[in-house]
Design a protein around this motif. Structure first.
Motif, PDB file in Angstrom:
ATOM      1  N   LEU A 140       0.674  -1.268   0.169  1.00 62.96           N
ATOM      2  CA  LEU A 140      -0.126  -0.064  -0.114  1.00 62.96           C
ATOM      3  C   LEU A 140       1.028   1.451   0.182  1.00 62.96           C
ATOM      4  N   SER A 141       0.539   2.535  -0.798  1.00 59.18           N
ATOM      5  CA  SER A 141       1.391   3.676  -0.844  1.00 59.18           C
ATOM      6  C   SER A 141       0.854   3.943   0.063  1.00 59.18           C
ATOM      7  N   HIS A 142       1.655   5.216   0.257  1.00 61.24           N
ATOM      8  CA  HIS A 142       1.022   6.580   1.562  1.00 61.24           C
ATOM      9  C   HIS A 142      -0.448   6.607   1.311  1.00 61.24           C
ATOM     10  N   ARG A 143      -0.936   6.973  -0.052  1.00 60.01           N
ATOM     11  CA  ARG A 143      -2.087   7.829  -0.520  1.00 60.01           C
ATOM     12  C   ARG A 143      -3.301   6.761  -0.091  1.00 60.01           C
ATOM     13  N   GLY A 144      -2.460   4.995  -0.397  1.00 62.39           N
ATOM     14  CA  GLY A 144      -3.428   3.951  -0.425  1.00 62.39           C
ATOM     15  C   GLY A 144      -4.137   3.708   1.579  1.00 62.39           C
ATOM     16  N   GLN A 145      -2.592   4.576   2.415  1.00 62.14           N
ATOM     17  CA  GLN A 145      -3.193   3.681   3.061  1.00 62.14           C
ATOM     18  C   GLN A 145      -4.178   4.967   4.464  1.00 62.14           C
ATOM     19  N   GLN A 146      -3.500   6.043   3.225  1.00 60.65           N
ATOM     20  CA  GLN A 146      -4.618   7.328   4.386  1.00 60.65           C
ATOM     21  C   GLN A 146      -6.206   6.923   4.279  1.00 60.65           C
ATOM     22  N   PHE A 147      -6.476   6.833   2.321  1.00 57.52           N
ATOM     23  CA  PHE A 147      -7.955   6.211   1.960  1.00 57.52           C
ATOM     24  C   PHE A 147      -8.172   5.274   3.251  1.00 57.52           C
ATOM     25  N   LEU A 148      -7.680   4.192   3.386  1.00 63.71           N
ATOM     26  CA  LEU A 148      -8.364   3.424   4.636  1.00 63.71           C
ATOM     27  C   LEU A 148      -8.206   3.458   5.850  1.00 63.71           C
ATOM     28  N   ILE A 149      -7.272   4.428   6.805  1.00 61.44           N
ATOM     29  CA  ILE A 149      -7.694   4.874   7.781  1.00 61.44           C
ATOM     30  C   ILE A 149      -8.922   5.464   7.441  1.00 61.44           C
ATOM     31  N   ALA A 150      -9.112   6.461   7.031  1.00 59.41           N
ATOM     32  CA  ALA A 150     -10.645   8.145   6.941  1.00 59.41           C
ATOM     33  C   ALA A 150     -11.536   6.570   6.578  1.00 59.41           C
ATOM     34  N   LEU A 151     -11.522   5.901   5.665  1.00 61.97           N
ATOM     35  CA  LEU A 151     -12.747   4.794   5.706  1.00 61.97           C
ATOM     36  C   LEU A 151     -12.832   4.301   7.086  1.00 61.97           C
ATOM     37  N   PHE A 152     -11.660   3.492   8.256  1.00 58.63           N
ATOM     38  CA  PHE A 152     -12.329   2.996   9.140  1.00 58.63           C
ATOM     39  C   PHE A 152     -12.710   4.120   9.984  1.00 58.63           C
ATOM     40  N   GLU A 153     -12.363   5.208  10.256  1.00 65.15           N
ATOM     41  CA  GLU A 153     -12.432   6.121  10.891  1.00 65.15           C
ATOM     42  C   GLU A 153     -14.535   6.493  10.966  1.00 65.15           C
ATOM     43  N   ARG A 154     -14.697   6.552   9.306  1.00 64.24           N
ATOM     44  CA  ARG A 154     -16.243   6.535   9.194  1.00 64.24           C
ATOM     45  C   ARG A 154     -16.615   6.023   9.609  1.00 64.24           C
ATOM     46  N   TYR A 155     -16.268   5.077   9.233  1.00 62.56           N
ATOM     47  CA  TYR A 155     -17.335   4.119   9.946  1.00 62.56           C
ATOM     48  C   TYR A 155     -16.894   3.719  11.441  1.00 62.56           C
ATOM     49  N   ASP A 156     -16.211   3.557  12.533  1.00 64.78           N
ATOM     50  CA  ASP A 156     -16.040   3.826  13.241  1.00 64.78           C
ATOM     51  C   ASP A 156     -16.583   4.588  14.226  1.00 64.78           C
ATOM     52  N   ARG A 157     -18.045   4.175  14.156  1.00 65.64           N
ATOM     53  CA  ARG A 157     -19.142   5.230  14.759  1.00 65.64           C
ATOM     54  C   ARG A 157     -19.057   5.665  16.612  1.00 65.64           C
ATOM     55  N   ASP A 158     -18.468   4.710  17.362  1.00 67.11           N
ATOM     56  CA  ASP A 158     -18.279   4.735  17.926  1.00 67.11           C
ATOM     57  C   ASP A 158     -17.933   4.776  19.459  1.00 67.11           C
TER      58      ASP A 158
END
Length: 656
Positions: free
Chosen positions: A319-337
């Motif tokens: 994974l490139s840095h951009r790939g990691q950043q996208f996945l981090i943002a996606l995780f935080e978006r759905y970690d609702r609690d």
């Protein structure tokens, strides 16, 4: 940019058919010459209109048909080759209008049906050709036939549009061919069911996915910011506040639950696209669908999901840095609690824009990457699992990044989310790896404890695995370790060897570092790994670590011609690393990762450990000449090599 538009179609082929004398040939000649021809031949030659003079910037071929010059077989061939068929009738001739339903429409249907393929149920797929009904000679009458034509359209959903025109006065000639183009490039039938006045199930499903991707805060609403972002991504232009207010007003008027808290709901979003289609603005909905990767069949484009990625032999994918950043943002978006982990429900919602999750949450996730005490994947584990998939199946990673909206959010192809490493031969030549993800094959006989060794890599307290049976068939475990101050990911692949003579496949041998595991309490265990090493690794350049598990039990003498320490001495391997889940010491994993990162320093490691052993037992000579001779064989071990060596040895050789 990952954007798929109508302009990617190579050409549009338009066929004109209809009764003799209705003016098919005159329409073509009037379009080309921009004047009515006084003399009309039986049939016009096929003409090609260049892309730069068509509204959709697509080359267009216009084909005429004459029953005088051509046979029924030639007509059938032309119907099959055409992308759209224009059925021309004369508005002043009721018979030519009646023949649309009595002859021409059934003919087109039967021709397409006879040439179509069969579906998965063995039944023919009726490929309905887009049709435009054209009423010519409107200059001869003072009334319209459109009402009669609209009744026909209700019975034949393949009819995309109808238009009245005049070859003599040039009225609506350009519009007629534009509608024909549009029927191919922006067809209605995949989007809309005319008789139900509603979107097709496939169109709804696609738009629901698009809505979820654009709903950045996951509140099931599109607020002004999200709508503006959507507008920019699809049409490269901002949405003016006044237009936005008008859109909301139209939705509110027609769909009571279409607006909530001044934001657009899913129902409002679907209604808006339904309205576009009803008003003949198919191109708007198609622009959105194609921007999100859909083709004319409302399936995700192969090129959109799996763009070509060149991977040289010996290179790997991370994974490139951009790939990691996208996945981090996606995780935080759905970690609702906000608990730092994805619950099963949150995980399900995250992948709701995909056909199915890329892995099983109940088995794969919990057994392959770090989780919290509930077995829920943490952010660290989330990135680890994606790192694993990217190394072993990068095509799948690219597919799921596309499903999750990477191309749209990043405004680029998912290729920028992937880093292709340099070739391994270059790493070997430089004696240092530039990669951050390494693959370690853990090989040993059944019952040797290698699965426990792999699973112990994922948890803080390895002693919890003591006495546990491992029934699932998850073969990869991944976690991160620190190697010389840098974070590296190590993937452990569990490989069974049932019998010493069982052959290993090339994909089971090829790795960055091999961990050969035997049960130190079983006298017959070491023979397996000894034979495996001699057969597959003795002549290879792959670093090898031999590990004796269950060292908390009584160590037994091995029934082999050499004991493990002697074997390692003979083949210039590091001394056997004794390992136990009970001791909960994890330096083994750091050693394996370090050996993978610096694959050419094994000789230096051996010299170092021998040096330490002699000092420990008072056998170290002070004669520098002796060590000078010993060092000749490892002259290539640079200062960096010994620094790395110290990093490995800092934790000791044994995990007792």
């Amino acid at each position: 940019m990952g954007q798929y538009t109508a302009s990617q179609r190579k050409n549009v082929r338009i066929l004109l058919i209809g009764d003799a004398g209705v003016g098919k040939t005159s329409l073509i000649l009037s379009l080309v010459s921009e004047e009515y021809p006084e003399e009309v031949p039986p049939r016009a030659e096929e003409i090609t209109i260049p892309a730069n003079v068509t509204p959709e910037q697509v080359p267009t071929n216009i084909v005429d048909f004459s029953s005088v010059e051509q046979s029924d077989e030639a007509l059938a061939a032309e119907i099959n080759k055409a992308h759209v068929v224009c059925i021309v009738y004369a508005v002043d001739d009721d018979d030519s209008l009646d023949r649309i339903t009595s002859h021409w429409l059934p003919l087109v249907r039967s021709t397409c049906s006879s040439s179509s393929s069969t579906n998965t149920d063995g039944e023919p797929d009726v490929a309905r050709k887009p049709i435009v009904l054209v009423g010519n000679k409107i200059d001869l009458i003072e009334y319209s036939t459109i009402d009669s034509v609209l009744a026909i359209m209700e019975d034949y959903p393949e009819i995309e549009s109808c238009v009245e025109c005049s070859a003599k006065t040039l009225h609506n000639i350009s519009e007629m061919f534009y509608y024909a183009q549009k029927a191919v490039l922006h067809p209605t039938s995949p989007l809309y069911i005319m008789e139900e006045q509603n979107l097709t199930p496939a169109c709804k499903k696609s738009l629901v996915r698009i809505f979820k991707i654009c709903d950045i805060d996951s509140d099931n609403l599109l607020n002004d910011y999200e709508l503006n972002l959507f507008q920019r991504r699809c049409f490269n232009t901002p949405l003016q506040p006044q237009i936005l207010d008008e859109v909301k007003s139209v939705i509110q008027k027609n769909v009571p639950d279409g607006i909530y808290n001044d934001a657009v709901t899913l129902q409002g979003f679907l209604f808006l696209h339904c309205l576009f289609i009803q008003r003949g603005r198919n191109e708007t909905t198609w622009a959105v669908l194609r921007r999100f990767g859909y083709n004319d069949q409302l399936e995700m484009c192969k090129e959109y999901l799996r763009p070509a990625l060149k991977i040289p032999p010996g290179s790997s994918t991370e994974l490139s840095h951009r790939g990691q950043q996208f996945l981090i943002a996606l995780f935080e978006r759905y970690d609702r609690d906000g608990d730092g982990a994805l619950s099963p429900e949150e995980h399900k919602m995250l992948f709701s824009t995909c056909p199915s999750p890329p892995w099983s949450y109940s088995t794969d996730i919990r057994k392959s990457c770090p989780t919290n005490s509930c077995g829920w994947v943490t952010l660290h584990g989330w990135l680890c699992r994606w790192t694993l998939m990217t190394l072993i199946d990068v095509v799948k990673t690219m597919e799921y990044l596309a499903y999750l909206g990477f191309n749209v959010h990043e405004n680029d192809s998912q290729l920028v989310a992937i880093h292709v490493t340099r070739e391994r031969r270059i790493d070997l030549a430089k004696r240092q790896s530039s990669r951050s993800v390494y693959k370690c094959h853990v090989i040993g006989p059944k019952g040797s404890g290698k699965t426990g060794l792999c699973r112990g890599f994922l948890i803080d307290d390895m002693s919890k695995l003591l006495g546990k049976e491992f029934k699932t068939n998850v073969v990869h475990c991944i976690n991160s370790v620190q190697v010389y101050g840098q974070e590296k990911h190590l993937i452990l692949r569990d490989i069974d060897v049932r019998h010493a003579l069982d052959p290993l496949q090339p994909q089971e041998v090829n790795c960055d570092v091999a961990c050969l595991v035997y049960d130190s309490s079983n006298p017959r265990s070491f023979e397996y790994v000894a034979r495996i090493y001699i057969k597959y690794f003795a002549e290879s350049k792959i670093p090898v670590m031999i590990v004796g598990t269950k060292c908390d039990l009584e160590e037994r003498r091995q029934d082999y011609l050499m004991q493990p320490a002697e074997f390692c001495e003979k083949y210039k391997l590091l001394p056997p690393h004794l390992f136990s889940l009970k001791t909960n010491k994890k330096e083994l994993y750091t050693k394996l990762a370090t050996m993978a990162a610096f694959p050419r320093f094994q000789a230096a490691w051996i010299l170092f450990y021998k040096h330490r052993y002699l000092r420990q037992f008072g056998l170290m000579t002070e004669d520098p000449k002796v060590w000078l001779k010993a060092g000749l064989g490892v002259a290539a071990a640079t200062v960096l090599g010994f620094i790395v060596l110290k990093a490995i040895s800092a934790t000791g050789t044994h995990s007792r």
